[in-house]
Design a protein around this motif. Sequence first.
Motif, short mmCIF file in Angstrom:
data_model
loop_
_atom_site.label_atom_id
_atom_site.label_comp_id
_atom_site.label_asym_id
_atom_site.label_seq_id
_atom_site.Cartn_x
_atom_site.Cartn_y
_atom_site.Cartn_z
N MET B 116 -57.87 -1.21 -23.05
CA MET B 116 -57.17 -0.02 -22.54
C MET B 116 -57.55 1.22 -23.35
N GLU B 117 -57.54 1.03 -24.66
CA GLU B 117 -57.87 2.15 -25.55
C GLU B 117 -59.30 2.62 -25.33
N LYS B 118 -60.18 1.62 -25.22
CA LYS B 118 -61.60 1.93 -25.01
C LYS B 118 -61.77 2.74 -23.73
N ASN B 119 -61.09 2.28 -22.67
CA ASN B 119 -61.17 2.97 -21.39
C ASN B 119 -60.64 4.39 -21.50
N ILE B 120 -59.49 4.49 -22.09
CA ILE B 120 -58.85 5.81 -22.16
C ILE B 120 -59.66 6.76 -23.02
N MET B 121 -60.26 6.25 -24.10
CA MET B 121 -61.06 7.12 -24.95
C MET B 121 -62.33 7.57 -24.22
N ALA B 122 -62.86 6.67 -23.35
CA ALA B 122 -64.04 7.05 -22.57
C ALA B 122 -63.67 8.19 -21.61
N HIS B 123 -62.45 8.13 -21.08
CA HIS B 123 -62.02 9.21 -20.18
C HIS B 123 -61.71 10.49 -20.96
N VAL B 124 -61.17 10.32 -22.15
CA VAL B 124 -60.90 11.50 -23.01
C VAL B 124 -62.23 12.21 -23.28
N ALA B 125 -63.27 11.42 -23.50
CA ALA B 125 -64.59 12.00 -23.77
C ALA B 125 -65.10 12.83 -22.60
N ARG B 126 -64.65 12.48 -21.40
CA ARG B 126 -65.13 13.21 -20.22
C ARG B 126 -64.32 14.47 -19.93
N LEU B 127 -63.23 14.65 -20.65
CA LEU B 127 -62.43 15.87 -20.44
C LEU B 127 -63.21 17.08 -20.94
N PRO B 128 -63.07 18.22 -20.28
CA PRO B 128 -63.72 19.43 -20.81
C PRO B 128 -63.23 19.69 -22.25
N GLU B 129 -64.13 20.20 -23.07
CA GLU B 129 -63.83 20.36 -24.50
C GLU B 129 -62.58 21.20 -24.77
N LYS B 130 -62.42 22.25 -23.95
CA LYS B 130 -61.26 23.14 -24.14
C LYS B 130 -59.96 22.36 -23.95
N ILE B 131 -59.96 21.52 -22.93
CA ILE B 131 -58.76 20.73 -22.62
C ILE B 131 -58.56 19.63 -23.65
N ARG B 132 -59.68 19.00 -24.04
CA ARG B 132 -59.58 17.91 -25.02
C ARG B 132 -59.05 18.41 -26.36
N THR B 133 -59.50 19.60 -26.77
CA THR B 133 -59.07 20.15 -28.06
C THR B 133 -57.55 20.32 -28.08
N VAL B 134 -57.02 20.92 -27.02
CA VAL B 134 -55.57 21.13 -26.94
C VAL B 134 -54.84 19.77 -26.93
N PHE B 135 -55.37 18.85 -26.14
CA PHE B 135 -54.74 17.54 -26.02
C PHE B 135 -54.72 16.79 -27.36
N ILE B 136 -55.81 16.88 -28.09
CA ILE B 136 -55.90 16.19 -29.39
C ILE B 136 -54.95 16.83 -30.40
N LEU B 137 -54.90 18.16 -30.41
CA LEU B 137 -53.99 18.82 -31.36
C LEU B 137 -52.54 18.45 -31.08
N LYS B 138 -52.23 18.27 -29.81
CA LYS B 138 -50.85 17.91 -29.46
C LYS B 138 -50.57 16.45 -29.79
N THR B 139 -51.47 15.57 -29.35
CA THR B 139 -51.18 14.13 -29.53
C THR B 139 -51.33 13.69 -30.98
#
Lengths: 162, 179
Positions: B116-139
Amino acid sequence: MKSCNKYTPKMLSQFVDNALPSQITRTLEEHLTSCPACQQTVKKYQNITNQVVNGIQRHSNRMNDTEIEKNLLIKIRKENAKKKWNFSYLNGFIDFIKVKKIYLQMASFAAILLLSMAFLQDQRPAFHTPSAIVNSIDGEMASVMILETPDRRHTIIWYKES
Amino acid sequence: MIKRLQQGQEAAFQILVKQYQSRLMAIAWGITLDHEESLEIVQDVFFNVYRNINEFRGDAGLMTWMRKITVNLCLNWKRRWKRRFKWHHVSLDSGDTLSSKEENASPESHYLNLEMEKNIMAHVARLPEKIRTVFILKTVEDMSYEAIAQMLNIKPGTVSSRLYHARKSLAGALKREAS
């Protein structure tokens, strides 16, 4: 499952982040107890967050603890060595003065050196002859000559004695 | 601690690294998803702190300062370009190291969790960088919308939208995979 129109998914996302005003948070919490659709969305968002945190945490745990520290210390020491190298001669000279306690002698020497340099700078070659006669006037009572040297202009006036 | 750092004491820097490296590494890896680059970034963050510690005014916390440097380095345009070239070969394989919580879990559930983690991280990698940055800072850092907005020089409303977008994309991707 029946969908719910009372709260938008965006609001549920804000709820997961604890970013809603307290009044709305309370109402939503009450709503969640009776709405399976919203419950499911909130749970889904929370699961995503947990999975991502775990994934990142797992990766961070795999990191070699000493790697960054080791490389950083090498970098810091290199930087310090560079700084030291730049001022090594000057530092050596200052240390020499400190050890020998010859502050007064060094200050006197520096003063003499400065004065000598200032004195030598004033010893420019003298001009004994004018470089140009700008104008000369011969009158009955007196004569006037204007000379120009590289530095300034000179005016010479002769008076007749008779 | 800050006084000792300002005096240039090596031991103080060693403590600083030990204390903060995994947090900074989590942010850097979350944004870049590149182990080597994250290591380099975290090293650079500490080196930046070493060089500029005398300019640190202390009105914000040390972690806030280091977090900001980390994010700035992650979003540095030169690094981003390099990363784009490397991304074709990105591997999100995580090892088999167990977190303390999972050590007691059954092998099956552990395997499922890892997948599950592997899958979700693969999808996180596909998020646009701007969105991923915000998401990572929050989570990862659990920062408030305002703090994220201030750090990235965007509006809190944009933070909220990006977080929602990230969750929606990840949930959609996982749903598609499951069906």
